[in-house]
Design an enzyme around this catalytic site. Structure first.
Site, short mmCIF file in Angstrom:
data_model
loop_
_atom_site.label_atom_id
_atom_site.label_comp_id
_atom_site.label_asym_id
_atom_site.label_seq_id
_atom_site.Cartn_x
_atom_site.Cartn_y
_atom_site.Cartn_z
N LEU A 1 0.75 -1.21 -0.10
CA LEU A 1 0.11 0.07 0.13
C LEU A 1 0.84 1.43 -0.02
O LEU A 1 1.95 1.26 0.39
CB LEU A 1 -0.81 0.09 1.18
CG LEU A 1 -2.09 -1.08 1.43
CD1 LEU A 1 -2.67 -0.85 2.51
CD2 LEU A 1 -2.88 -1.18 0.29
N CYS A 2 0.38 2.36 -0.33
CA CYS A 2 1.02 3.46 -0.54
C CYS A 2 1.40 4.02 0.81
O CYS A 2 0.46 3.82 1.81
CB CYS A 2 0.13 4.53 -1.40
SG CYS A 2 0.17 4.50 -3.11
N PRO A 3 2.44 4.61 1.14
CA PRO A 3 3.42 5.02 0.26
C PRO A 3 4.54 4.05 -0.12
O PRO A 3 5.67 4.19 -0.35
CB PRO A 3 4.11 6.35 0.84
CG PRO A 3 4.07 5.80 2.31
CD PRO A 3 3.05 4.96 2.35
N ASP B 1 -1.92 -1.16 -5.76
CA ASP B 1 -2.55 -0.28 -5.00
C ASP B 1 -2.85 0.86 -6.20
O ASP B 1 -1.74 1.51 -6.65
CB ASP B 1 -1.67 0.36 -4.02
CG ASP B 1 -2.47 1.53 -3.06
OD1 ASP B 1 -3.57 1.88 -3.50
OD2 ASP B 1 -1.91 1.72 -1.99
#
Lengths: 78, 205, 439
Positions: A15-17, A42
């Site tokens: 998942l970001c970041p 993502d």
């Protein structure tokens, strides 16, 4: 013409970041002019990777979504 | 002029220096900008502030003081002793006119403070952690205040100690704004900001 | 004095207000803060104690501002700031302190060590000594606004895809994820990625909220850098958007630092701030208490514990809302010990999760949290902060905890969708949890 990557990364599930963090780490391992190809899932990378390229002065060669997987190619310019 | 009177004057001069020094410290603090929180509060600032100075100071109110219960209580008694020694200094000119109960209370509280201070000195010397944190100023401050409290105790035992007590009082008063002891004024600000922060955010209070 | 040191000290002086000065002066070096710090609790080396970490800052502060420190520096442990000190301070302020303020709660003086560390971060950022990754993430967020037209198309495409998922989940072909809807009541600011958009969209749909999704993400890496200029630039994107759309309220995704930034800090940065800011967990707790969400807790049957994010809980006051939610949506909620304002930081806060070179460091710093989780026997750890969730996920892998990490809103959505399904198959009364039960 398809660019031959110096490094391919599997960032699926991150998942970001984290995809940006991983690209930033990996780009140090390719020479200037070198290319990284990465696969992520993502959807946030669709905005984050282009923004990261712009702010760091690297080139986004391509970014595309194939079904659920996003493939992008970044060229190290600095 | 007797030696005691002379020392009395010296104490008054030291008191003036102490007030001047603390005033200068206070000015240094108040000259700095104050940046109030403008966000809509969730809770009451005043409840937080009251908590910070009352319930929040109790030994059971924090995990750290529950864990270090005895050292914390030692610190509280040491500081009680400081207030008792200051009170001793304030009433010292009228020592002979004071009732025996006051003499006894002065003796007990300055004594407790001195014992607390002595334990504090030993802790600072022998506790590896405290030693790692301490500077010469920390040792000097706790030694000075402990000896001052002991002199206060001695003063209540025998008036012949008056000159020594006054000499140590003068030294302590001068040291307050210059040494670590100055935390006495910053304490009120720090706890105020603490209470304000956690009160507005409805965390404490 | 080198130019870098000069830059560092100028930035430090700018931060030196009354609160910071009091925090620097008041420490009596009693050291009882030590065990309150998760870094020290995991590695009991006294250099990890909050008082010792702050002492590294006080040394040069005294050299500059204390007459005794100027005349007899050895007496008070004062020393000039050097380039080598900047390296050490970067390790401390960015790598060994998550600004969680647990030590502040435990200090008899109330020393705000997080404030000292923030000033140190500001100083290091000004001197070019901040972690590269945090700087890059902050700059990328700013670049996104500067090139909004470029990103709009990508973003809207993503949202339309998510909208189809929303329609599938809710069974409503008219369900929408509005973007840039002028006059909406709520501006919802998600994090980058789908995981904080779709569950929130399900909830907004469930309660019939008049909402619109922000073009920007809530995360603010400028805040981690303690760089006011960058932090404001990143926050301004959202504040300007909220003003432009005329919303009444900003609701933030489950994110600890974003809540601190927009709920508590941004009103100090912008003159005109005419909207309420809430976390989605405040809104969800309210909707649950109002009985607006049918919920079936059997959708979440496994034991669940809750990790209080430091930004939301101890430093934000959202201590009861998560519990109101969990008691309504899971069958077996177990508290960690300690919890609420006394909870331990997960070890990944204040940007640490984004700095790859500190991976081992933050895994060690998370040991106390791992013990807390193990003691509950929970299979699911709920957390309402993305930073915490990343760290908890990494701790899970590193220590083999065998848990699953979940957002609170994901659990609410599970319970809500299960209740809807139940209603669809057996149209008796939907399962509702009474407000009395939740308080």
């Amino acid at each position: 013409m398809e660019v031959k990557p110096d490094l391919t990364l599997d960032l699926k599930g991150l998942l970001c970041p984290m995809p940006v963090v991983k690209i930033n780490q990996a780009i140090k391992n390719v020479p200037i002019g070198g290319v990284i190809e990465a696969y992520a899932t993502d959807p946030g990378v669709m905005a984050d990777i282009p923004a990261w390229c712009r702010s760091t002065g690297n080139e986004l060669v391509t970014i595309e979504k194939q079904d659920k997987v996003i493939r992008f190619v970044v060229r190290r310019l600095k | 002029m007797s030696a005691t009177t002379l020392w009395g004057w010296i104490v008054l001069i030291a008191l003036g220096l102490c007030i001047g020094g603390l005033g200068w410290r206070l000015y240094g603090l108040l000259a700095r900008p104050y940046r109030p929180d403008r966000a809509q509060p969730r809770g009451s600032a005043w409840r937080g502030i009251v908590y910070a100075f009352t319930w929040g100071m109790m030994p059971w109110a924090k995990e750290s003081t529950r864990r270090h219960f005895l050292p914390y209580v030692r610190g509280v008694l040491f500081h009680l002793g400081i207030f008792a020694t200051l009170a001793t200094l304030a009433v010292s000119p009228w020592r002979s006119a004071l009732p025996a109960s006051i003499t006894m209370a002065g003796l007990v509280f300055t004594g407790i403070g001195a014992v607390g201070g002595l334990i504090g000195i030993l802790m600072r010397i022998f506790d590896e952690r405290l030693r790692a944190l301490s500077h010469p100023d920390d040792y000097a401050a706790v030694v000075l205040v402990t000896v001052w409290q002991a002199a206060g105790m001695a003063f209540w035992t025998d008036p012949r100690w008056t000159a020594a007590f006054y000499a140590l009082s003068a030294l302590t008063l001068i040291a307050i704004p210059l040494t670590k002891i100055r935390h006495c004024i910053y304490f009120f600000f720090s706890r105020f900001f603490f209470g304000l922060f956690y009160g507005r955010r409805a965390v404490l209070g | 004095m080198s130019e870098r040191i000069q830059q560092a000290l100028t930035a430090f002086e700018k931060s030196l207000d009354r609160r910071l000065l009091a925090a620097l002066e008041v420490c009596a070096r009693c050291g009882i803060c030590a065990e309150s710090c998760h870094v020290f609790a995991a590695e009991p080396d006294f250099r990890n104690a909050p008082a010792a970490k702050a002492e590294a800052v006080r040394r040069f502060y005294r050299r500059l501002h204390d007459p005794i420190g100027r005349l007899f520096p050895w007496w008070v442990g004062a020393k000039d700031l050097t380039e080598a000190d900047l390296e050490e301070l970067a390790e401390i302020a960015f790598g060994a302190c998550t600004l969680c303020r647990r030590c502040t709660m435990n200090c008899p003086m109330g020393v705000d060590t997080a404030l000292i560390m923030r000033a140190t971060r500001a100083m290091l950022t000004a001197a070019g000594k901040a972690p590269e990754m945090l700087t890059q993430l902050a700059d990328a967020a700013i670049a996104r606004e500067e090139n909004l037209e470029f990103f709009r198309e990508f973003y809207i495409d993503q949202i339309r895809e998510l909208e189809r998922e929303l329609q599938e989940q809710t069974g409503d072909p008219d369900a929408r994820i509005p973007v840039e809807k002028a006059g909406a009541e709520i501006l919802y600011v998600a994090l980058s990625g789908a995981h904080t958009i779709l569950p929130a969209a399900v909830l907004f749909h469930a309660v019939g909220a008049d909402w619109t999704l922000s073009m920007f993400e809530a995360a603010n890496y400028g805040y981690f850098l303690a760089d006011l200029q960058r932090a404001r630039a990143i926050a301004r994107r959202i504040v300007d958007e909220a003003r432009r759309l005329g919303v009444k309220e900003i609701i933030l995704a489950e994110c600890g630092h974003a809540y601190t930034v927009l709920r508590w800090e941004a009103p100090n940065w912008f003159e005109d701030f005419p909207f309420r800011v809430r976390s989605i967990i405040e809104a969800a707790a309210e909707w649950i208490q109002q009985g607006r969400l049918p919920l079936d807790p059997s959708a979440n049957p496994e034991p669940v514990t809750y990790h209080d994010s430091c930004n939301l809980g101890r430093n934000g006051g959202l201590l009861e809302e998560p519990r109101i939610i969990l008691r309504a949506v899971v069958q077996d909620f177990r508290e960690m010990s300690p919890n609420r304002a006394e909870n331990f930081c997960c070890g990944g806060g204040a940007g640490l999760v984004a700095v790859p070179e500190w991976y081992e460091k933050r895994m060690r710093a998370g040991r106390r949290k791992v013990e807390q989780i193990r003691q509950t026997g929970a299979r699911i750890v709920a957390a309402s902060c993305d930073n915490c969730r990343l760290q908890l996920g990494d701790l899970n892998d590193y220590y083999g905890l065998g848990i699953r990490v979940s957002g609170l809103i994901d659990l609410v959505v599970n319970a809500y969708l299960a209740a809807r399904r139940m209603k669809a198959t057996a149209p008796a009364a939907p399962v509702r949890v009474s407000v009395q039960e939740l308080i």
